[in-house]
Design an enzyme around this catalytic site. Structure first.
Site, PDB file in Angstrom:
ATOM      1  N   SER A   1      32.345  37.600  48.298  1.00  0.00           N
ATOM      2  CA  SER A   1      33.454  36.654  48.255  1.00  0.00           C
ATOM      3  C   SER A   1      34.758  37.417  48.111  1.00  0.00           C
ATOM      4  O   SER A   1      34.773  38.579  47.697  1.00  0.00           O
ATOM      5  CB  SER A   1      33.281  35.702  47.061  1.00  0.00           C
ATOM      6  OG  SER A   1      34.452  34.955  46.812  1.00  0.00           O
TER       7      SER A   1
ATOM      8  N   TYR B   1      32.019  33.025  38.030  1.00  0.00           N
ATOM      9  CA  TYR B   1      31.755  33.157  39.471  1.00  0.00           C
ATOM     10  C   TYR B   1      32.288  34.496  39.968  1.00  0.00           C
ATOM     11  O   TYR B   1      31.622  35.200  40.738  1.00  0.00           O
ATOM     12  CB  TYR B   1      32.414  32.006  40.221  1.00  0.00           C
ATOM     13  CG  TYR B   1      32.247  32.063  41.727  1.00  0.00           C
ATOM     14  CD1 TYR B   1      31.111  31.558  42.342  1.00  0.00           C
ATOM     15  CD2 TYR B   1      33.236  32.622  42.540  1.00  0.00           C
ATOM     16  CE1 TYR B   1      30.951  31.604  43.722  1.00  0.00           C
ATOM     17  CE2 TYR B   1      33.091  32.673  43.918  1.00  0.00           C
ATOM     18  CZ  TYR B   1      31.939  32.167  44.502  1.00  0.00           C
ATOM     19  OH  TYR B   1      31.789  32.229  45.873  1.00  0.00           O
TER      20      TYR B   1
END
Length: 251
Positions: free
Chosen positions: A142, A155
């Site tokens: 990501s 996250y």
């Protein structure tokens, strides 16, 4: 000759978490490049609906967070159907809460879904790839592998771990003929980001923050995936490829 480097005809690709969003888009793109794809998920109805969009797609239902279940499913599939040449570790989840209030159970869920799954499925598939002396593993990282944003610290931690686990896979397994790399998407219009896409203030901020000036479209990840899955990337190992409209390159 150059286009042949990207041809995936005769290759089989397993994509985890591929009943929707980025996973399904990558599966469809790999299929267009010639691969026979195997979709994975936990919801059989969603999985069957996704498979119906791809000619000849197989499905393999198992929980990626369960190490024993992942190994059993993959070992049985290889024995019955043949080798998995390409693995895309895409399964993941998000939970947005300020760090001081972040629930411990949600943190543990993120660890299992975003990190343990990469280890579980990666190890199970790699054992067969190592025996054959070839294989492609693509982990979905990501933009948060490199950057943080308020409300998603756990996250961010998991995606940082995915980036470093990718480097570790390459370090351990390149000698066996495997190429292990990661794609790090920026902000894409996916079911995982539905709330953000609907937030006009956030979308306006994102458009100003991203040099490309917009959200990404999931099909824009396909080229990177085909490259890393194909012979074109035969000497690319341990690399994190950011597909983010320039957000990590700009202040």
């Amino acid at each position: 000759m150059s286009l042949e480097l990207f041809d995936l005809t005769g290759r089989r690709a397993l994509i985890t978490g591929s009943s929707q969003g980025i996973g399904l888009a990558l599966a469809q793109g790999l299929a267009r490049a010639g691969a026979k794809v195997v979709l994975n998920g936990r919801d059989p109805e969603k999985l069957d609906a996704a498979a119906a969009t791809i000619d000849g797609a197989d499905t393999l239902q198992f929980d990626v967070t369960n190490h024993a279940a992942a190994r059993q499913a993959i070992d049985e599939f290889e024995a019955k159907s043949g080798p998995i040449d390409i693995l895309v570790n895409n399964a993941g989840m998000q939970h947005r809460t300020p760090l001081e209030d972040f629930p411990a159970d949600a943190f543990e869920r993120l660890l299992r879904t975003n990190i343990s799954s990469v280890f579980n499925v990666g190890q199970a598939v790699a054992r067969h790839m190592i025996a054959r002396g070839a294989g492609k593993i693509i982990n979905i990282a990501s933009v948060q592998t490199a950057l943080a944003r308020p409300g998603i610290a756990p996250y961010t931690a998991t995606k940082g771990a995915v980036g470093n686990l990718t480097k570790g896979m390459a370090t351990d397994w390149a000698k066996y003929g495997l190429q292990c790399n990661a794609i790090a998407p920026g902000y894409f219009d996916t079911p995982l980001n539905t709330a953000l896409v609907a937030d006009e203030a956030f979308s306006a901020w994102l458009e100003k923050r991203t040099p490309a000036g917009r959200w990404g479209h999931v099909d824009e990840l396909v080229g990177a995936c085909v490259f890393l899955a194909s012979a074109a990337s035969s000497f690319v190992n341990g690399h994190i490829l950011y597909v983010d409209g320039g957000i990590t390159a700009s202040l």
